[in-house]
Design a protein around this motif. Structure first.
Motif, PDB file in Angstrom:
ATOM      1  N   HIS A  76      -0.857-100.466 -41.217  1.00 39.14           N
ATOM      2  CA  HIS A  76       0.477-100.446 -40.630  1.00 39.14           C
ATOM      3  C   HIS A  76       1.015-101.875 -40.694  1.00 39.14           C
ATOM      4  N   THR A  78       4.276-104.429 -40.379  1.00 37.39           N
ATOM      5  CA  THR A  78       5.621-104.624 -39.840  1.00 37.39           C
ATOM      6  C   THR A  78       6.026-106.063 -40.086  1.00 37.39           C
ATOM      7  N   ARG A 112      14.152-105.605 -39.113  1.00 40.35           N
ATOM      8  CA  ARG A 112      12.715-105.368 -39.201  1.00 40.35           C
ATOM      9  C   ARG A 112      12.419-104.245 -40.191  1.00 40.35           C
ATOM     10  N   GLY A 114       8.985-101.519 -41.525  1.00 42.17           N
ATOM     11  CA  GLY A 114       7.643-101.036 -41.274  1.00 42.17           C
ATOM     12  C   GLY A 114       7.155-100.316 -42.513  1.00 42.17           C
TER      13      GLY A 114
END
Length: 132
Positions: A76, A78, A112, A114
């Protein structure tokens, strides 16, 4: 970068099957980091589930008689969104000759992004170092 566990559930590829699965898990209090689904052949779909609490997911699945596939690993990622953000992540893996099995990436808003990155099980340790 966080290394996360996820589990797959195979369901009939029909309207409402995904929402039935997710609603049952919601009622059991399971919260997810990520969910992604896709068809497997013409009649089935696979839904991959990465829960905040994997023990809670497994417990809920057992109680609900939901058959989870084997534990799998994803990364994951980000960060700050900018042109090439995902390419920079993939370049780190390519530099170490790690093949990416799958990637899902989204703009998360507010500058942002992800992404979920999957590699072959034999490459997980190497990818963990490359992405650190």
């Amino acid at each position: 970068m966080a290394r996360i566990e996820y589990y797959s559930v195979v369901v009939p590829n029909k309207p409402g099957k995904g929402v039935n699965l997710l609603s049952a898990l919601q009622e059991a209090g399971v919260n997810f980091i990520a969910i992604w689904g896709y068809p497997v052949g013409k009649s089935k779909a696979r839904i991959d589930l990465a829960a905040e609490d994997t023990a809670g997911l497994k417990k809920a699945a057992k109680q609900l008689k939901i058959e989870l596939g084997k534990k799998q690993t994803a990364f994951h990622i980000t960060g700050e969104d900018h042109p090439g953000a995902v390419a920079e992540v993939l370049a780190k893996l390519a530099a170490k000759k790690i093949n990416v099995y799958a990637v899902q990436a989204l703009c998360a808003g507010n500058g942002r992004f992800g992404a979920l990155v999957q590699v072959a099980p034999d490459d997980v340790k190497k990818a963990t170092k490359a992405l650190a």
